[in-house]
Design an enzyme around this catalytic site. Structure first.
Site, PDB file in Angstrom:
ATOM      1  N   ARG A 107      46.826   4.954  39.922  1.00  0.00           N
ATOM      2  CA  ARG A 107      46.005   4.439  41.020  1.00  0.00           C
ATOM      3  C   ARG A 107      45.556   5.578  41.927  1.00  0.00           C
ATOM      4  NH1 ARG A 107      47.918  -0.461  44.939  1.00  0.00           N
ATOM      5  NH2 ARG A 107      49.373   1.080  45.784  1.00  0.00           N
ATOM      6  N   GLY A 109      42.199   5.136  44.513  1.00  0.00           N
ATOM      7  CA  GLY A 109      41.817   4.399  45.726  1.00  0.00           C
ATOM      8  C   GLY A 109      42.127   2.908  45.641  1.00  0.00           C
ATOM      9  N   ILE A 238      44.078  12.163  35.369  1.00  0.00           N
ATOM     10  CA  ILE A 238      43.321  13.277  35.929  1.00  0.00           C
ATOM     11  C   ILE A 238      43.926  13.603  37.286  1.00  0.00           C
ATOM     12  CG2 ILE A 238      41.065  13.924  36.872  1.00  0.00           C
ATOM     13  CD1 ILE A 238      40.017  12.017  34.524  1.00  0.00           C
ATOM     14  N   TYR A 470      28.194  -2.114  34.090  1.00  0.00           N
ATOM     15  CA  TYR A 470      28.681  -0.855  34.665  1.00  0.00           C
ATOM     16  C   TYR A 470      30.199  -0.851  34.609  1.00  0.00           C
ATOM     17  CZ  TYR A 470      29.394   2.685  38.377  1.00  0.00           C
ATOM     18  OH  TYR A 470      29.774   3.786  39.109  1.00  0.00           O
ATOM     19  N   ASN A 472      32.441   0.798  36.084  1.00  0.00           N
ATOM     20  CA  ASN A 472      33.146   0.840  37.367  1.00  0.00           C
ATOM     21  C   ASN A 472      33.148  -0.522  38.069  1.00  0.00           C
ATOM     22  OD1 ASN A 472      34.394   3.273  37.714  1.00  0.00           O
ATOM     23  ND2 ASN A 472      32.699   4.246  38.775  1.00  0.00           N
ATOM     24  N   TYR A 473      32.311  -1.444  37.602  1.00  0.00           N
ATOM     25  CA  TYR A 473      32.389  -2.827  38.093  1.00  0.00           C
ATOM     26  C   TYR A 473      33.082  -3.632  37.006  1.00  0.00           C
ATOM     27  CZ  TYR A 473      28.896  -1.509  41.652  1.00  0.00           C
ATOM     28  OH  TYR A 473      28.226  -0.930  42.694  1.00  0.00           O
TER      29      TYR A 473
HETATM   30  C1  LIG Z   1      34.346  -2.167  48.186  1.00  0.00           C
HETATM   31  C2  LIG Z   1      33.903  -1.415  46.955  1.00  0.00           C
HETATM   32  C3  LIG Z   1      32.754  -0.633  47.009  1.00  0.00           C
HETATM   33  C4  LIG Z   1      32.332   0.083  45.889  1.00  0.00           C
HETATM   34  N1  LIG Z   1      31.203   0.853  45.975  1.00  0.00           N
HETATM   35  C5  LIG Z   1      30.799   1.570  44.901  1.00  0.00           C
HETATM   36  C6  LIG Z   1      29.651   2.416  44.968  1.00  0.00           C
HETATM   37  O1  LIG Z   1      29.003   2.539  46.011  1.00  0.00           O
HETATM   38  N2  LIG Z   1      29.282   3.094  43.850  1.00  0.00           N
HETATM   39  C7  LIG Z   1      29.995   3.003  42.681  1.00  0.00           C
HETATM   40  O2  LIG Z   1      29.630   3.669  41.706  1.00  0.00           O
HETATM   41  N3  LIG Z   1      31.077   2.214  42.600  1.00  0.00           N
HETATM   42  C8  LIG Z   1      31.511   1.507  43.678  1.00  0.00           C
HETATM   43  N4  LIG Z   1      32.618   0.720  43.573  1.00  0.00           N
HETATM   44  C9  LIG Z   1      33.338   0.642  42.296  1.00  0.00           C
HETATM   45  C10 LIG Z   1      34.286   1.817  42.154  1.00  0.00           C
HETATM   46  O3  LIG Z   1      33.562   2.953  41.715  1.00  0.00           O
HETATM   47  C11 LIG Z   1      35.350   1.478  41.095  1.00  0.00           C
HETATM   48  O4  LIG Z   1      36.066   0.337  41.507  1.00  0.00           O
HETATM   49  C12 LIG Z   1      36.289   2.658  40.877  1.00  0.00           C
HETATM   50  O5  LIG Z   1      36.924   2.522  39.630  1.00  0.00           O
HETATM   51  C13 LIG Z   1      37.317   2.745  41.976  1.00  0.00           C
HETATM   52  O6  LIG Z   1      38.079   3.893  41.888  1.00  0.00           O
HETATM   53  P1  LIG Z   1      39.481   3.918  42.672  1.00  0.00           P
HETATM   54  O7  LIG Z   1      40.124   5.205  42.395  1.00  0.00           O
HETATM   55  O8  LIG Z   1      39.286   3.501  44.088  1.00  0.00           O
HETATM   56  O9  LIG Z   1      40.214   2.689  41.990  1.00  0.00           O
HETATM   57  P2  LIG Z   1      41.616   2.537  41.200  1.00  0.00           P
HETATM   58  O10 LIG Z   1      41.873   1.072  41.249  1.00  0.00           O
HETATM   59  O11 LIG Z   1      42.646   3.441  41.789  1.00  0.00           O
HETATM   60  O12 LIG Z   1      41.264   3.008  39.765  1.00  0.00           O
HETATM   61  C14 LIG Z   1      40.280   2.399  38.959  1.00  0.00           C
HETATM   62  C15 LIG Z   1      40.553   2.663  37.481  1.00  0.00           C
HETATM   63  O13 LIG Z   1      40.599   4.074  37.243  1.00  0.00           O
HETATM   64  C16 LIG Z   1      41.890   4.468  36.814  1.00  0.00           C
HETATM   65  N5  LIG Z   1      42.248   5.715  37.506  1.00  0.00           N
HETATM   66  C17 LIG Z   1      42.351   5.909  38.837  1.00  0.00           C
HETATM   67  N6  LIG Z   1      42.677   7.174  39.102  1.00  0.00           N
HETATM   68  C18 LIG Z   1      42.778   7.804  37.913  1.00  0.00           C
HETATM   69  C19 LIG Z   1      43.104   9.146  37.533  1.00  0.00           C
HETATM   70  N7  LIG Z   1      43.393  10.060  38.450  1.00  0.00           N
HETATM   71  N8  LIG Z   1      43.136   9.447  36.215  1.00  0.00           N
HETATM   72  C20 LIG Z   1      42.862   8.500  35.291  1.00  0.00           C
HETATM   73  N9  LIG Z   1      42.548   7.229  35.577  1.00  0.00           N
HETATM   74  C21 LIG Z   1      42.506   6.879  36.886  1.00  0.00           C
HETATM   75  C22 LIG Z   1      42.809   3.320  37.201  1.00  0.00           C
HETATM   76  O14 LIG Z   1      43.965   3.266  36.391  1.00  0.00           O
HETATM   77  C23 LIG Z   1      41.898   2.123  37.015  1.00  0.00           C
HETATM   78  O15 LIG Z   1      41.806   1.776  35.659  1.00  0.00           O
HETATM   79  C24 LIG Z   1      33.072   0.006  44.683  1.00  0.00           C
HETATM   80  C25 LIG Z   1      34.222  -0.781  44.648  1.00  0.00           C
HETATM   81  C26 LIG Z   1      34.639  -1.484  45.756  1.00  0.00           C
HETATM   82  C27 LIG Z   1      35.885  -2.320  45.686  1.00  0.00           C
END
Ligand SMILES: Cc1cc2nc3c(=O)[nH]c(=O)nc-3n(C[C@H](O)[C@H](O)[C@H](O)COP(=O)(O)OP(=O)(O)OC[C@H]3O[C@@H](n4cnc5c(N)ncnc54)[C@H](O)[C@@H]3O)c2cc1C
Ligand SMILES: *[C@@H]1O[C@H](CO)[C@@H](O)[C@H](O)[C@H]1NC(C)=O
Ligand SMILES: *[C@@H]1O[C@H](CO)[C@@H](O)[C@H](O)[C@H]1NC(C)=O
Ligand SMILES: *[C@@H]1O[C@H](CO)[C@@H](O)[C@H](O)[C@H]1NC(C)=O
Ligand SMILES: *[C@@H]1O[C@H](CO)[C@@H](O)[C@H](O)[C@H]1NC(C)=O
Ligand SMILES: *[C@@H]1O[C@H](CO)[C@@H](O)[C@H](O)[C@H]1NC(C)=O
Length: 495
Positions: A107, A109, A238, A470, A472-473
């Site tokens: 995790r 963010g 990563i 996408y 990331n969604y």
């Molecule tokens: C309120 C909100 C706004 C958003 N706005 C945008 C936006 O403007 N543009 C956009 O492109 N996306 C946006 N997103 C989507 C966002 O890019 C994805 O949810 C992204 O995966 C979040 O990354 P995180 O590290 O916060 O999440 P996490 O829940 O920590 O991780 C997401 C995924 O990545 C994996 N992961 C995390 N860190 C690592 C690491 N270091 N190495 C390997 N795997 C890892 C996790 O296991 C999980 O599968 C938004 C999401 C939310 C909830």
């Protein structure tokens, strides 16, 4: 394609189920013992290990949960949470988890739409990277190293501290973690000028399944390709990435204008589809559609917010809009000249005038229950498509619904489809992000049902064969068959 990537991770989950059934029932204690042995400094690692017996276990788990759907008492919780402060501690966790047959969730963010960074159907531990969040900027070389636990706004804040004309093209939401965000692409207001965050990554540090630290040289071209858009959690943990920073002018201009149905919103949305994707790359105009109560009549209506970032002064923006999109009626009073970092504060949802220090915080403005989906649009949608859509929006069972239109074109059109795993390039006019959110857990089912119906309704108007999304969604519905169960058989790679 992204759908196969989602399917691939489902296959991985499946394999882990089989694996952990044969693993030691004693995995959890064995894991903790192993951590102690592997760690050269026991006192340092015990400071970052939380089991359910630690009083701060639950608050540490909940600190980065960004979708309240996954805070319920029935959501599976990790056996152990580790919040490493050193890369070597991540290596130890990987080795010990492997040795003891435990699944790892990483995790950064915590913004994962399906809670995948902190939930699992099999026994698991969480590596929470929030304390690996160091950022170093090299202004002369225009590069930065950012550790995976940092948030995008912490990165923006650090860059703005060093320079008024350097920036990084990533997302808008302040507390999104770079860990997940950069793994799946990552876009924001600079997308039409500079592409995605992942397009601007030049090196990385990754811990592989054998606990080795790999970088650009040692991981090889293929892995470096895969981790820039192939999705989080797929290839290793990563721990840091090196970025190319990009130029922005000292003054940029933002505007946001709202038009309700009674102010010709449909006509404007329809027209936007032809205008926005071919605007100069210095200009991005996005739309956000909401159900609102009209301030005049109190009756429900639809509001379309057109919001924009322009890399230049207001007078140039107005000239441009006069030529390309006069119908929108943007005037000087609608526009504000700001620095790039101020624009990031505004798009992050903070009020005008707050100090950039707010960006360094990891505390979100709000927490909600939500479900979201995405689509890509390759041909303009006829007006009738929108007119009929409002019926769904007006249904009583949903209150807070939003549809975002993000225009492509520009740099997104130039980068080849295979440059990185993110494939949505030339041919896409814009992207849809649909979101429904609510405040009470008992409303989960009705809201989720609603967004699935919205998704079906949109099918004729969006990309087909495959219907793209996408990563990331992330949306686990995409791994379901019609009976509503997860179909591993369908998860063929190269779909
Ligand atoms: C309120 C909100 C706004 C958003 N706005 C945008 C936006 O403007 N543009 C956009 O492109 N996306 C946006 N997103 C989507 C966002 O890019 C994805 O949810 C992204 O995966 C979040 O990354 P995180 O590290 O916060 O999440 P996490 O829940 O920590 O991780 C997401 C995924 O990545 C994996 N992961 C995390 N860190 C690592 C690491 N270091 N190495 C390997 N795997 C890892 C996790 O296991 C999980 O599968 C938004 C999401 C939310 C909830
Ligand atoms: C071990 O960890 C403690 C506590 O974090 C620290 O003070 C000490 O310097 C560390 N020792 C070594 C050898 O790393
Ligand atoms: C959790 O509890 C154990 C056992 O009491 C202790 O060693 C460890 O330091 C605690 N973890 C944290 C982060 O305080
Ligand atoms: C880890 O990060 C959190 C949140 O920023 C902070 O409150 C905590 O003090 C940090 N812990 C360590 C050991 O650095
Ligand atoms: C609009 O009004 C209805 C009924 O008066 C109310 O339930 C709803 O919350 C309002 N919606 C918004 C977005 O303000
Ligand atoms: C899930 O779907 C598959 C394929 O359609 C079907 O064969 C299986 O019986 C379903 N399983 C459950 C539990 O519904």
């Amino acid at each position: 394609m992204e759908t196969p990537s989602i399917s691939q991770s489902l296959v991985l989950i499946f394999l882990v189920v089989i694996f952990s059934e044969t693993a030691h029932s004693d995995g959890y204690h064995g894991f903790l013992r192993c951590l102690t042995l592997h760690s050269q400094n026991y006192s340092a690692i015990s400071d970052v290990v939380y089991t359910p017996d630690n009083s701060s276990y639950l608050s540490t788990l909940q600190f980065s949960i960004r979708n309240l759907r996954f805070t319920s008492s029935t959501t599976p919780r990790p056996l152990v949470i580790i919040t490493p402060v050193l890369e070597s501690q991540v290596q130890a966790v990987v080795l010990c988890a492997k040795e003891n047959g435990m699944q790892i969730r990483t995790r950064s963010g915590g913004h994962d739409y399906e809670g995948l960074s902190y939930t699992s159907q099999v026994p698991f531990v969480v590596i929470d990277l929030m304390n690996l969040s160091e950022i170093t900027i090299d202004v002369d070389r225009r590069t930065a190293w950012v550790q995976a636990g940092a948030t995008i706004d912490q990165l923006y804040y650090k860059i703005s501290h060093k320079s008024r004309t350097l920036a990084f093209p990533a997302g808008a939401c302040p507390t999104v973690g770079v860990g997940g965000h950069f793994s799946g692409g990552g876009y924001g207001s600079l997308l039409r000028k500079y592409g995605l965050a992942a397009d601007n990554i030049i090196d990385a540090r990754l811990i592989d399944v054998n606990g080795r630290v790999l970088d650009r040289k040692s991981m090889g071209k293929e892995l470096l390709w895969a981790i820039r858009g192939g999705g989080g959690a797929s290839f290793g943990v990563i721990t840091a990435r090196k970025l190319n920073l990009v130029f922005v002018p000292e003054t940029v201009t933002v505007f946001s204008v709202d038009r309700i149905l009674e102010q010709n919103a449909i006509e404007l949305i329809y027209r936007w589809q032809y205008v926005a994707p071919s605007l100069p790359t210095d200009l991005l105009i996005a739309i956000s559609i909401n159900k609102v109560n009209s301030s005049k009549t109190g009756e429900k209506t639809i509001s379309a917010s057109f919001s924009s970032l322009f890399l230049g002064h207001v007078y140039r923006l107005l000239e441009l809009l006069k030529q390309s999109f006069p119908e929108l009626g943007v005037e000087t009073e609608d526009c504000t000249e700001v620095t790039w970092i101020e624009s990031a504060i505004l798009t992050g949802g903070y009020p005008t005038g707050v100090s950039p220090e707010v960006l360094a915080s990891r505390t979100p403005l709000t927490n909600i229950y939500f479900k979201a989906k995405s689509d890509y649009v390759r041909e303009p949608i006829p007006k009738i498509g929108f007119q009929k859509l409002w019926k769904l929006f007006y249904e009583k069972e949903v209150d807070m619904v939003q549809m975002n239109f993000i225009s492509y074109g520009g740099r997104m059109k130039e980068i080849p489809e295979s440059a990185i795993p993110f494939p949505h390039r030339a041919g896409n006019l814009y992207k849809f992000h649909y979101i429904v959110y609510w405040n009470e857990p008992q409303k989960d089912a009705s809201n989720i049902n609603w967004i699935r119906r919205l998704y079906s309704y949109m099918a004729p108007y969006v990309s087909k064969f495959p219907r793209a999304a996408y990563i990331n969604y992330i949306d686990l519905d995409l791994g379901m068959n019609n009976e509503g169960n997860t179909s591993y058989a369908k998860a063929s790679i190269g779909d």
